[in-house]
Design a protein around this motif. Structure first.
Motif, PDB file in Angstrom:
ATOM      1  N   GLY A 104     -39.681   9.578  11.348  1.00 30.41           N
ATOM      2  CA  GLY A 104     -39.934   8.309  11.569  1.00 30.41           C
ATOM      3  C   GLY A 104     -40.531   7.771  12.662  1.00 30.41           C
ATOM      4  N   MET A 105     -40.405   8.405  13.968  1.00 32.90           N
ATOM      5  CA  MET A 105     -41.056   7.989  15.028  1.00 32.90           C
ATOM      6  C   MET A 105     -42.467   8.389  14.937  1.00 32.90           C
ATOM      7  SD  MET A 105     -38.310   9.319  17.945  1.00 32.90           S
ATOM      8  CE  MET A 105     -36.847   8.210  18.294  1.00 32.90           C
ATOM      9  N   LEU A 106     -42.887   9.430  14.324  1.00 31.82           N
ATOM     10  CA  LEU A 106     -44.260   9.760  14.151  1.00 31.82           C
ATOM     11  C   LEU A 106     -44.857   9.044  13.372  1.00 31.82           C
ATOM     12  CD1 LEU A 106     -44.141  13.676  13.775  1.00 31.82           C
ATOM     13  CD2 LEU A 106     -45.077  12.424  15.630  1.00 31.82           C
ATOM     14  N   LEU A 139     -38.904  -1.637   8.859  1.00 33.96           N
ATOM     15  CA  LEU A 139     -37.704  -2.393   8.625  1.00 33.96           C
ATOM     16  C   LEU A 139     -37.484  -2.704   7.011  1.00 33.96           C
ATOM     17  CD1 LEU A 139     -37.505  -5.197  11.664  1.00 33.96           C
ATOM     18  CD2 LEU A 139     -35.792  -3.288  11.215  1.00 33.96           C
ATOM     19  N   LEU A 140     -38.623  -2.786   6.528  1.00 34.35           N
ATOM     20  CA  LEU A 140     -38.361  -3.170   4.972  1.00 34.35           C
ATOM     21  C   LEU A 140     -38.125  -1.769   4.546  1.00 34.35           C
ATOM     22  CD1 LEU A 140     -41.539  -5.417   4.006  1.00 34.35           C
ATOM     23  CD2 LEU A 140     -39.272  -5.880   3.533  1.00 34.35           C
ATOM     24  N   LEU A 187     -36.275   0.512   5.708  1.00 33.71           N
ATOM     25  CA  LEU A 187     -34.770   1.046   6.036  1.00 33.71           C
ATOM     26  C   LEU A 187     -34.022   0.055   5.342  1.00 33.71           C
ATOM     27  CD1 LEU A 187     -32.699   1.819   8.166  1.00 33.71           C
ATOM     28  CD2 LEU A 187     -33.186  -0.186   9.475  1.00 33.71           C
ATOM     29  N   PHE A 188     -34.327  -1.170   4.992  1.00 32.67           N
ATOM     30  CA  PHE A 188     -33.434  -1.934   3.969  1.00 32.67           C
ATOM     31  C   PHE A 188     -33.422  -1.483   2.659  1.00 32.67           C
ATOM     32  CE2 PHE A 188     -32.755  -5.203   1.010  1.00 32.67           C
ATOM     33  CZ  PHE A 188     -31.708  -6.094   1.265  1.00 32.67           C
ATOM     34  N   ILE A 189     -34.513  -0.811   2.183  1.00 28.39           N
ATOM     35  CA  ILE A 189     -34.757  -0.389   0.927  1.00 28.39           C
ATOM     36  C   ILE A 189     -33.610   1.186   0.638  1.00 28.39           C
ATOM     37  CG2 ILE A 189     -35.873   0.903  -0.858  1.00 28.39           C
ATOM     38  CD1 ILE A 189     -38.284  -0.960   0.154  1.00 28.39           C
ATOM     39  N   CYS A 190     -33.781   1.785   1.887  1.00 25.44           N
ATOM     40  CA  CYS A 190     -32.954   3.009   1.923  1.00 25.44           C
ATOM     41  C   CYS A 190     -31.440   2.686   1.863  1.00 25.44           C
ATOM     42  CB  CYS A 190     -33.437   3.785   3.145  1.00 25.44           C
ATOM     43  SG  CYS A 190     -34.966   4.600   2.961  1.00 25.44           S
ATOM     44  N   MET A 203     -34.197   8.175   9.485  1.00 27.99           N
ATOM     45  CA  MET A 203     -35.556   8.482   9.904  1.00 27.99           C
ATOM     46  C   MET A 203     -36.372   7.292  10.254  1.00 27.99           C
ATOM     47  SD  MET A 203     -38.815  10.067   7.423  1.00 27.99           S
ATOM     48  CE  MET A 203     -38.910   8.394   6.652  1.00 27.99           C
ATOM     49  N   LEU A 204     -36.142   6.074   9.343  1.00 26.35           N
ATOM     50  CA  LEU A 204     -36.762   4.945   9.769  1.00 26.35           C
ATOM     51  C   LEU A 204     -36.154   4.111  10.752  1.00 26.35           C
ATOM     52  CD1 LEU A 204     -37.405   3.850   5.985  1.00 26.35           C
ATOM     53  CD2 LEU A 204     -39.119   4.728   7.888  1.00 26.35           C
ATOM     54  N   ALA A 205     -34.611   4.156  10.964  1.00 28.89           N
ATOM     55  CA  ALA A 205     -33.973   3.564  12.037  1.00 28.89           C
ATOM     56  C   ALA A 205     -34.430   4.269  13.356  1.00 28.89           C
ATOM     57  CB  ALA A 205     -32.538   3.534  11.878  1.00 28.89           C
ATOM     58  N   SER A 206     -34.769   5.418  13.362  1.00 28.26           N
ATOM     59  CA  SER A 206     -35.314   5.917  14.437  1.00 28.26           C
ATOM     60  C   SER A 206     -36.676   5.499  15.137  1.00 28.26           C
ATOM     61  CB  SER A 206     -35.251   7.413  14.455  1.00 28.26           C
ATOM     62  OG  SER A 206     -33.946   8.011  14.064  1.00 28.26           O
TER      63      SER A 206
END
Length: 403
Positions: free
Chosen positions: A270-272, A292-293, A295-298, A319-322
């Motif tokens: 996610g950071m990469l 953020l989109l 993350l919301f879907i996950c 992954m995305l929050a990171s």
């Protein structure tokens, strides 16, 4: 309008000395997490030992992050006024002492006090370290290094969770605080020997004032709102993911223990991804909207499913929050303010992130006990939607600027 920072073409490639310096700073900051997130796997054992509920023991998370937030404001400024090397050293020593002291306690009250001290000490690492890092790399290198440096979050979390789970299994939760305390004492001695520091003290002294702080707040206001919303989600993951994994009936206990250590590493892709998007678009709020989109879907999928599907969705959310954490806590302070204000800006954003995130200690624990984990997913979705709204409005407002 928020300031911009374009990459400098010369000096994009790090020299061998820069690589060494960045690697040392990366490892030192990752080590802070050994004495910080060792609490998460220990929460159920502490609650059982003290004969209290998860909501009650969750106050340790609240106090930690509130003291961490207050310390970020204080120590972020301190890192702009004095030699940041000394601030980081003092933080390492205090974290080591707080962890060993915590292990020797049998009352929740004293545990709260010592974990609050630990929270304040932990805040002595981030802002000052960002100032040292920023002084050792050029403007053109910051976009590439900022998200990479944030991977210290994930590796530090993974090692802390894995080591703690092992130590708890071997000797109980107290061992999970004594051993990291001793390790951090050795890390402090190593950091002292490196002598890495920032050499721009006189210029920083002139810039550090109450007026400068309010200027930072005004310039970073949208980022602060996003940090508040997403900090609650991310820190909720940090505090309660081990408990959520332990409560998963469809996974064997041996798998649960292994996943506790490995899940934080999921944040690295996610950071990469965030770093790649930022490098291509050169617009940090556009990048934030996109991540953020996702993350919301996950989180939405996680709230509507169970067992393996829910678990996979949660991995995607981690992954995305990171990636969002990397953009908010590292990229924004390094790209949107002057080098002299990096420590202060980093401390300010992390403070807001932590104040909101500190609520996750009791709120998530109590909500999970009362209404189940699906309700927790709904709460995280609401916070993410708020962050999307702010990031989208800021992106549209500044769409002509390359931030």
């Amino acid at each position: 309008m928020m300031g911009s920072s374009r990459p400098d073409v010369p000096g994009e490639t790090l020299s061998s000395q820069q690589v060494t310096n960045v690697a040392i700073m990366w490892g030192i900051y990752a080590a802070f997490y050994l004495g910080r997130l060792n609490l998460s796997p220990a929460l159920p054992a502490i609650a059982e030992s003290l004969k209290i509920g998860l909501g009650e023991v969750g106050i340790l998370g609240n106090v930690f992050f509130w003291c961490y937030a207050a310390g970020q404001i204080i120590n972020g400024q301190l890192g702009s006024l004095v030699r940041p090397h000394r601030v980081v050293l003092a933080g390492l020593l205090l974290v080591a002492a707080a962890n060993v002291g915590f292990a020797l306690q049998s009352s929740l009250g004293m545990m709260i006090v010592l974990w609050g001290v630990n929270g304040f000490a932990q805040s002595m690492g981030w802002g000052p370290m960002l100032r040292i890092l920023s002084s050792h790399i050029t403007g053109g290198q910051k976009r590439r290094i900022s998200t990479f440096f944030s991977m210290s979050f994930q590796v530090g979390t993974s090692v802390a969770w894995g080591l703690s789970a092992l130590l708890i299994a071997l000797g109980g939760f107290r061992l999970a605080f004594i051993v990291p305390g001793v390790i951090l004492l050795g890390v402090a001695l190593f950091w002292r020997s490196t002598g890495l520091d920032s050499g721009r003290e006189s210029a920083v002294r002139q810039q550090s004032s109450l007026t400068a702080i309010f200027t930072d707040i005004r310039r970073l206001f949208p980022a602060l709102l996003i940090a508040a919303s997403t900090g609650f989600v991310y820190i909720g993951f940090l505090i309660w993911l081990p408990t959520f994994i332990q409560s998963s009936d469809f996974l064997p206990d041996t798998i649960n223990s292994m996943l506790t250590a490995l899940i934080p590493l999921v944040g690295i892709p996610g950071m990469l991804l965030s770093g790649r998007l930022l490098a291509r678009q050169s617009n940090i709020f556009m990048t934030l909207v996109q991540v953020l989109l996702g993350l919301f879907i996950c989180l939405w999928i996680g709230s509507a499913t169970s067992a393996w599907i829910q678990f996979v969705a949660l991995l995607g959310a981690v992954m995305l929050a990171s990636g969002i954490a990397a953009l908010s806590l590292t990229s924004i302070p390094m790209l949107l303010v002057s080098q002299e204000r990096v420590s202060s800006a980093g401390g300010l954003i992390t403070a807001v992130w932590s104040i909101a995130g500190g609520l996750a200690g009791t709120v998530v624990g109590s909500l999970a006990e009362r209404s189940g984990w699906t309700a927790v997913f709904y709460l995280w979705m609401a916070c993410t939607l708020a962050a999307i709204t702010v990031a989208l409005m800021t992106w549209m407002k500044n769409r002509q600027s390359r931030l």
